[in-house]
Design a protein around this motif. Sequence first.
Motif, short mmCIF file in Angstrom:
data_model
loop_
_atom_site.label_atom_id
_atom_site.label_comp_id
_atom_site.label_asym_id
_atom_site.label_seq_id
_atom_site.Cartn_x
_atom_site.Cartn_y
_atom_site.Cartn_z
N TRP A 91 -8.34 12.26 -3.12
CA TRP A 91 -7.36 11.55 -2.30
C TRP A 91 -7.99 11.23 -0.95
O TRP A 91 -8.73 12.04 -0.39
N ALA A 92 -7.68 10.05 -0.42
CA ALA A 92 -8.25 9.64 0.87
C ALA A 92 -7.23 8.81 1.64
O ALA A 92 -6.31 8.23 1.06
N THR A 93 -7.42 8.77 2.95
CA THR A 93 -6.62 7.88 3.78
C THR A 93 -7.48 6.72 4.25
O THR A 93 -8.71 6.79 4.25
N ASN A 94 -6.83 5.63 4.66
CA ASN A 94 -7.51 4.52 5.33
C ASN A 94 -6.78 4.30 6.64
O ASN A 94 -5.63 3.85 6.64
N LEU A 95 -7.44 4.63 7.74
CA LEU A 95 -6.80 4.57 9.05
C LEU A 95 -6.37 3.14 9.40
O LEU A 95 -5.24 2.90 9.82
N ASP A 96 -7.30 2.18 9.24
CA ASP A 96 -6.98 0.80 9.60
C ASP A 96 -5.81 0.24 8.79
O ASP A 96 -4.96 -0.49 9.32
N ARG A 97 -5.76 0.57 7.51
CA ARG A 97 -4.76 -0.01 6.62
C ARG A 97 -3.47 0.82 6.54
O ARG A 97 -2.48 0.36 5.96
N GLY A 98 -3.50 2.04 7.10
CA GLY A 98 -2.31 2.89 7.07
C GLY A 98 -1.90 3.31 5.68
O GLY A 98 -0.71 3.40 5.36
N THR A 99 -2.90 3.63 4.83
CA THR A 99 -2.62 3.92 3.43
C THR A 99 -3.08 5.31 3.02
O THR A 99 -4.02 5.87 3.61
N LEU A 100 -2.42 5.83 1.99
CA LEU A 100 -2.84 7.06 1.31
C LEU A 100 -3.24 6.67 -0.10
O LEU A 100 -2.46 6.04 -0.82
N LEU A 101 -4.46 7.04 -0.50
CA LEU A 101 -5.05 6.58 -1.75
C LEU A 101 -5.35 7.75 -2.68
O LEU A 101 -5.70 8.84 -2.22
N ARG A 158 3.99 21.27 -3.07
CA ARG A 158 5.04 20.70 -3.92
C ARG A 158 4.52 19.39 -4.52
O ARG A 158 4.73 18.32 -3.98
N GLY A 159 3.82 19.48 -5.64
CA GLY A 159 3.33 18.27 -6.30
C GLY A 159 2.39 17.47 -5.42
O GLY A 159 1.44 18.01 -4.86
N ASP A 160 2.69 16.18 -5.28
CA ASP A 160 1.83 15.28 -4.52
C ASP A 160 2.36 15.02 -3.12
O ASP A 160 1.93 14.06 -2.46
N ARG A 161 3.26 15.82 -2.64
CA ARG A 161 3.82 15.62 -1.30
C ARG A 161 2.84 16.13 -0.24
O ARG A 161 2.22 17.17 -0.41
N VAL A 162 2.69 15.37 0.85
CA VAL A 162 1.72 15.74 1.87
C VAL A 162 2.32 15.68 3.27
O VAL A 162 3.32 15.00 3.52
N LEU A 163 1.67 16.40 4.17
CA LEU A 163 1.86 16.23 5.60
C LEU A 163 0.66 15.44 6.10
O LEU A 163 -0.48 15.75 5.75
N ASN A 202 -2.50 9.42 14.13
CA ASN A 202 -3.23 9.61 15.37
C ASN A 202 -2.63 8.85 16.55
O ASN A 202 -2.27 9.43 17.57
N GLY A 203 -2.55 7.51 16.44
CA GLY A 203 -2.05 6.71 17.55
C GLY A 203 -0.65 7.06 17.98
O GLY A 203 -0.38 7.28 19.17
N PRO A 204 0.32 7.16 17.05
CA PRO A 204 1.70 7.49 17.42
C PRO A 204 1.91 8.94 17.83
O PRO A 204 3.00 9.30 18.28
N SER A 205 0.91 9.82 17.67
CA SER A 205 1.04 11.25 17.96
C SER A 205 2.20 11.85 17.17
O SER A 205 3.13 12.46 17.73
N GLU A 206 2.11 11.71 15.84
CA GLU A 206 3.15 12.23 14.95
C GLU A 206 2.52 12.89 13.73
O GLU A 206 1.37 12.62 13.38
N VAL A 207 3.31 13.75 13.09
CA VAL A 207 3.00 14.22 11.74
C VAL A 207 4.12 13.74 10.84
O VAL A 207 5.31 13.88 11.19
N ALA A 208 3.75 13.14 9.72
CA ALA A 208 4.74 12.60 8.79
C ALA A 208 4.73 13.40 7.49
O ALA A 208 3.68 13.88 7.05
N LEU A 209 5.90 13.54 6.90
CA LEU A 209 6.03 14.09 5.55
C LEU A 209 6.06 12.91 4.60
O LEU A 209 6.94 12.05 4.67
N VAL A 210 5.06 12.83 3.72
CA VAL A 210 4.95 11.72 2.77
C VAL A 210 5.31 12.23 1.38
O VAL A 210 4.70 13.15 0.87
#
Length: 332
Positions: free
Chosen positions: A223-233, A264-269, A273-281
């Motif tokens: 699994w990887a993120t793409n910062l520019d695209r705002g995606t979880l892959l 819990r399965g594929d759920r992530v925190l 960076n820019g918004p200074s937040e942690v999201a539950l995905v």
Amino acid sequence: MLKKLSTAAVTTAVTLTVAVTGLAPATATSTSSETSASATSTTATVDNARIVAHFDLAKGRMPENIALSPGGTAYVTFAAARQIAQVTPSGTTRILATLPEPADGGIHTPVLGFALTTGIVRAHDGTLYVLYATGTDDLTGLWRLRPGGEPRRIAALPATGLPNGLALDPRTRTLYITDSVLGTIWSVPTSGGTPTAWSTAPELASTGFLGANGLKIHRGAVWATNLDRGTLLRIPVLPGGRAGRVQTRATGLTGIDDFAFTGRGDRVLATLNGPSEVALVRRDGTHSTVLTAADGLQNPTSVALRGDTVYVLSAAYTTAEDPNLVLAHLND
């Protein structure tokens, strides 16, 4: 040395202020409003956030990545200080190693213009593996630090790239590495050697700043993120270890950097960076904000979990105020 590190810290903040500010805070706001309604689909919350360690910005101690020991000790890379550190849950910090400074000071490091330590993982025997980007052929690559030993480069990576995220598959003794500039995921055995370009899928590419970033191994996939695209892959690992077709599991994650699975399965925190937040995905790709700047976050770069304890590092790249470690509690 202090003056040189201070200059690196300022350069880092200025460079990333320009770049990260361009990650469209307005988009982050609209995304939050779109996903707020779905927040009721899960009872998971994060609370009891408190700052347990403050780091010295003037010395370049902007924490970039984290790995945990079974006892809860955090192993951290300090980006501009080129350091590997140990941080206890009570906040006591000890520097374990400082990687050698490039002869040119790191000014040719792609995109950022300063040498920096990035990804870190810990093997079961306490060995630490760390990534180092310098823009030079002699230092850029994968480094190993055994307990009580000295850091040693075990795999060279292209000086034209920016090795960033790092993940270990203990079953196959394989390390995976994201390159945020070259849009590549490399694979390297834990013994070191010549890296293999495991995936160069277009979904990993940047759109002008940094592409493939955070990285984890989870349930038969990379699994990887793409910062520019705002995606979880998600990229399945096929028989023989080959990369499968990239699956985009979440979008609209403005400034996504690192992430951690909650158990819990594929759920992530995920750290934004820019918004200074942690999201539950969630598994369906929707997300909601669970931590913000009000909880002490300052450009969070990485997140890890041990049980229901959440560790969040903030580098203060653009806020330039308080690099820190926040601990919080995950209510599931």
